[in-house]
Design an enzyme around this catalytic site. Structure first.
Site, PDB file in Angstrom:
ATOM      1  N   GLY A 179      64.095  10.205  58.561  1.00 41.65           N
ATOM      2  CA  GLY A 179      62.773   9.832  58.062  1.00 41.65           C
ATOM      3  C   GLY A 179      62.092   8.728  58.858  1.00 41.65           C
ATOM      4  O   GLY A 179      60.884   8.556  58.796  1.00 41.65           O
ATOM      5  N   ASP A 233      62.726   3.822  56.682  1.00 41.34           N
ATOM      6  CA  ASP A 233      61.484   4.443  56.240  1.00 41.34           C
ATOM      7  C   ASP A 233      61.130   3.996  54.824  1.00 41.34           C
ATOM      8  O   ASP A 233      60.034   3.525  54.559  1.00 41.34           O
ATOM      9  CB  ASP A 233      61.569   5.969  56.324  1.00 41.34           C
ATOM     10  CG  ASP A 233      62.835   6.524  55.671  1.00 41.34           C
ATOM     11  OD1 ASP A 233      63.654   5.733  55.139  1.00 41.34           O
ATOM     12  OD2 ASP A 233      63.020   7.749  55.699  1.00 41.34           O
ATOM     13  N   LYS A 264      59.992   1.075  47.400  1.00 44.21           N
ATOM     14  CA  LYS A 264      59.796   1.653  46.061  1.00 44.21           C
ATOM     15  C   LYS A 264      60.573   0.780  45.086  1.00 44.21           C
ATOM     16  O   LYS A 264      61.607   1.156  44.538  1.00 44.21           O
ATOM     17  CB  LYS A 264      60.322   3.101  46.052  1.00 44.21           C
ATOM     18  CG  LYS A 264      59.591   3.993  45.078  1.00 44.21           C
ATOM     19  CD  LYS A 264      60.310   5.303  44.898  1.00 44.21           C
ATOM     20  CE  LYS A 264      59.897   6.354  45.891  1.00 44.21           C
ATOM     21  NZ  LYS A 264      60.574   7.651  45.616  1.00 44.21           N
ATOM     22  N   PHE A 285      57.547  10.453  44.273  1.00 47.24           N
ATOM     23  CA  PHE A 285      58.108  10.971  45.514  1.00 47.24           C
ATOM     24  C   PHE A 285      57.008  11.065  46.563  1.00 47.24           C
ATOM     25  O   PHE A 285      55.964  11.651  46.311  1.00 47.24           O
ATOM     26  CB  PHE A 285      58.754  12.336  45.292  1.00 47.24           C
ATOM     27  CG  PHE A 285      59.733  12.670  46.372  1.00 47.24           C
ATOM     28  CD1 PHE A 285      61.026  12.176  46.331  1.00 47.24           C
ATOM     29  CD2 PHE A 285      59.341  13.442  47.453  1.00 47.24           C
ATOM     30  CE1 PHE A 285      61.924  12.452  47.346  1.00 47.24           C
ATOM     31  CE2 PHE A 285      60.233  13.727  48.473  1.00 47.24           C
ATOM     32  CZ  PHE A 285      61.533  13.237  48.419  1.00 47.24           C
ATOM     33  N   VAL A 286      57.247  10.459  47.709  1.00 45.12           N
ATOM     34  CA  VAL A 286      56.217  10.447  48.755  1.00 45.12           C
ATOM     35  C   VAL A 286      56.697  11.191  50.000  1.00 45.12           C
ATOM     36  O   VAL A 286      57.896  11.248  50.276  1.00 45.12           O
ATOM     37  CB  VAL A 286      55.796   8.999  49.119  1.00 45.12           C
ATOM     38  CG1 VAL A 286      55.163   8.311  47.925  1.00 45.12           C
ATOM     39  CG2 VAL A 286      56.981   8.198  49.645  1.00 45.12           C
ATOM     40  N   ASP A 292      60.229  13.494  54.235  1.00 45.24           N
ATOM     41  CA  ASP A 292      60.193  14.936  53.937  1.00 45.24           C
ATOM     42  C   ASP A 292      60.413  15.221  52.469  1.00 45.24           C
ATOM     43  O   ASP A 292      60.885  14.378  51.701  1.00 45.24           O
ATOM     44  CB  ASP A 292      61.294  15.646  54.708  1.00 45.24           C
ATOM     45  CG  ASP A 292      62.677  15.347  54.124  1.00 45.24           C
ATOM     46  OD1 ASP A 292      63.007  14.157  53.966  1.00 45.24           O
ATOM     47  OD2 ASP A 292      63.408  16.304  53.792  1.00 45.24           O
ATOM     48  N   ARG A 298      57.089  16.305  57.049  1.00 44.64           N
ATOM     49  CA  ARG A 298      57.349  15.132  57.896  1.00 44.64           C
ATOM     50  C   ARG A 298      56.209  14.884  58.875  1.00 44.64           C
ATOM     51  O   ARG A 298      55.964  13.755  59.280  1.00 44.64           O
ATOM     52  CB  ARG A 298      58.633  15.337  58.718  1.00 44.64           C
ATOM     53  CG  ARG A 298      59.914  15.279  57.919  1.00 44.64           C
ATOM     54  CD  ARG A 298      61.087  15.108  58.866  1.00 44.64           C
ATOM     55  NE  ARG A 298      62.359  15.477  58.277  1.00 44.64           N
ATOM     56  CZ  ARG A 298      63.129  14.650  57.566  1.00 44.64           C
ATOM     57  NH1 ARG A 298      62.717  13.423  57.342  1.00 44.64           N
ATOM     58  NH2 ARG A 298      64.283  15.055  57.086  1.00 44.64           N
TER      59      ARG A 298
HETATM   60  P1  IMP Z   1      68.121   4.769  48.500  1.00 46.63           P
HETATM   61  O1  IMP Z   1      69.544   4.736  48.968  1.00 46.63           O
HETATM   62  O2  IMP Z   1      67.999   5.217  47.077  1.00 46.63           O
HETATM   63  O3  IMP Z   1      67.374   3.477  48.739  1.00 46.63           O
HETATM   64  O4  IMP Z   1      67.440   5.940  49.295  1.00 46.63           O
HETATM   65  C1  IMP Z   1      66.829   5.777  50.494  1.00 46.63           C
HETATM   66  C2  IMP Z   1      66.644   7.105  51.149  1.00 46.63           C
HETATM   67  O5  IMP Z   1      66.273   8.148  50.228  1.00 46.63           O
HETATM   68  C3  IMP Z   1      65.503   7.002  52.112  1.00 46.63           C
HETATM   69  O6  IMP Z   1      65.941   6.577  53.368  1.00 46.63           O
HETATM   70  C4  IMP Z   1      64.934   8.398  52.097  1.00 46.63           C
HETATM   71  O7  IMP Z   1      65.620   9.182  53.048  1.00 46.63           O
HETATM   72  C5  IMP Z   1      65.220   8.926  50.716  1.00 46.63           C
HETATM   73  N1  IMP Z   1      64.035   8.763  49.833  1.00 46.63           N
HETATM   74  C6  IMP Z   1      63.910   7.939  48.787  1.00 46.63           C
HETATM   75  N2  IMP Z   1      62.707   8.053  48.185  1.00 46.63           N
HETATM   76  C7  IMP Z   1      62.023   8.971  48.904  1.00 46.63           C
HETATM   77  C8  IMP Z   1      60.697   9.523  48.794  1.00 46.63           C
HETATM   78  O8  IMP Z   1      59.871   9.188  47.920  1.00 46.63           O
HETATM   79  N3  IMP Z   1      60.351  10.456  49.717  1.00 46.63           N
HETATM   80  C9  IMP Z   1      61.199  10.858  50.706  1.00 46.63           C
HETATM   81  N4  IMP Z   1      62.441  10.364  50.838  1.00 46.63           N
HETATM   82  C10 IMP Z   1      62.862   9.428  49.954  1.00 46.63           C
HETATM   83 MG    MG Z   2      66.145   7.495  55.175  1.00 47.72          MG
END
Ligand code: IMP
Ligand code: MG
Length: 336
Positions: A179, A233, A264, A285-286, A292, A298
């Site tokens: 991402g 990202d 987020k 979700f973005v 993606d 993407r």
């Molecule tokens: P975390 O471990 O929950 O902080 O997840 C981080 C990863 O989840 C990011 O690097 C993204 O790859 C994916 N992710 C989390 N939220 C989103 C979203 O809203 N859109 C797309 N990918 C996301």
């Molecule tokens: Mg990621």
């Protein structure tokens, strides 16, 4: 129908689109005379093109000092310095419009104006580099959260800050695939320092709520005694980043900082320190700018939310997108 519109000097009245940070690009309170105009505005929003609705009337004919005839183009696009008149109306009106257009060009030779029919929209935008012009992709977008211009501006600011903070040093930028591709590519070109770049690929174990992650691709660089800037990202729960930071610290770098494009925050489960943040985003979700949904979206040049009713089947309805086969049940490897 320009002939029924009052001519006036209130130029800024219908200025749409806020210019500030994330989440501020909301639906403008503009009353459109026609549905086709509302649709055009939606398409412009989709591509992050700034617009004004009927901001200016051009007097065309005078009778004893009074304006007897004027023309009010539907839109003005400041980024392109272009007025746009939509020509989806009846043929009789189109003929009259063309007469007015000729007059306008005579009286105001420096004003750039285009007559557009429905089919011309996407062609025009594609010409100016706003792509990909796919009708399917437009349908799936709920709203544009952060426009391309806002992304570019913020990434420039982040790059300038990193340049200042790391003065005299040569940081190693570590990106987390996939991402981060767009953000990394733009950010590193905004940092005016000698720097190195490396990437890791990480996968979370499916169905594992503990946040355990697996390293799919390790670093190629040795991080010992180096100044590491982790480039992410989006930080959601913080699980991924937390694991990554533990992993990096164990390799005894000189320093570790984190630069995340999107935060987020509402979903955070682990408290991870973020040194640089591009934008805070709501708990939705973005997609876009590298992010993606099932590998789609993407390549959107902006960050957007998806329509909920499209998230299940939408991506697979797009031409050229192949739905991956489901893994056979019961064969999933689970970590201890
Ligand atoms: P975390 O471990 O929950 O902080 O997840 C981080 C990863 O989840 C990011 O690097 C993204 O790859 C994916 N992710 C989390 N939220 C989103 C979203 O809203 N859109 C797309 N990918 C996301
Ligand atoms: Mg990621």
């Amino acid at each position: 129908m320009a002939e029924q519109r009052p001519s006036g000097g209130d130029e800024q009245k219908n200025e749409a689109r806020a210019e500030s940070g994330a989440g501020s690009v909301s639906a403008p309170a503009v009353r459109f005379a026609h549905e086709s105009e509302a649709e055009f505005a939606r398409i412009l929003d989709f591509y992050g093109v700034t617009w004004k609705y009927e901001p200016r009337s051009f007097p065309l004919r005078w009778e004893e000092e009074r304006v007897a005839e004027a023309f009010t183009p539907d839109f003005y696009l400041p980024d392109l310095d272009l007025y746009v008149e939509l020509t989806t109306l009846k043929q009789g009106l189109v003929t009259d419009k063309h007469r007015k257009l000729r007059l306008l060009k005579e009286i105001y030779p420096d004003v750039r104006i285009k007559f557009l029919n429905k089919r011309d929209y996407l062609r025009l935008l594609a010409k100016y580099g706003y792509g990909p012009p796919s009708a399917e992709a437009i349908q799936a977008i709920d709203r544009v959260l952060i426009t391309e211009a806002q992304l570019q501006r913020r990434v420039s600011e982040l790059g300038a800050q990193v340049t200042k903070d790391y003065k005299g040093r040569a940081p190693l930028l570590v990106g987390v695939l996939r991402g981060v591709a767009c953000f990394m590519a733009d950010l590193m070109r905004r940092v005016s320092l000698p720097l190195a770049v490396d990437f890791m690929a990480i996968s979370s174990y499916e169905g594992d709520k503990s946040g355990a992650v697996r390293i799919l691709k390790d670093l190629d660089e040795n991080v010992e005694e180096r100044d590491i800037l982790v480039v992410e990202d989006i930080v959601d729960t913080g699980m991924t980043l937390n694991t990554l930071l533990n992993y990096l610290h164990a390799r005894r770098p000189a320093s570790v900082r984190v630069c995340a494009l999107l935060d987020k925050r509402a979903r955070r489960l682990v408290d991870v320190p973020l040194d640089y943040v591009g934008f805070e985003v709501p708990d939705e979700f973005v997609v876009g700018y590298g992010l993606d949904y099932r590998q789609v979206y993407r390549n959107l040049p902006f960050i957007a939310t998806l329509r909920k009713d499209w998230m299940e089947d939408g991506p697979w309805q797009m031409p050229g997108i192949v739905r991956p086969k489901k893994a056979p049940r019961g064969k999933k490897k689970r970590p201890k």
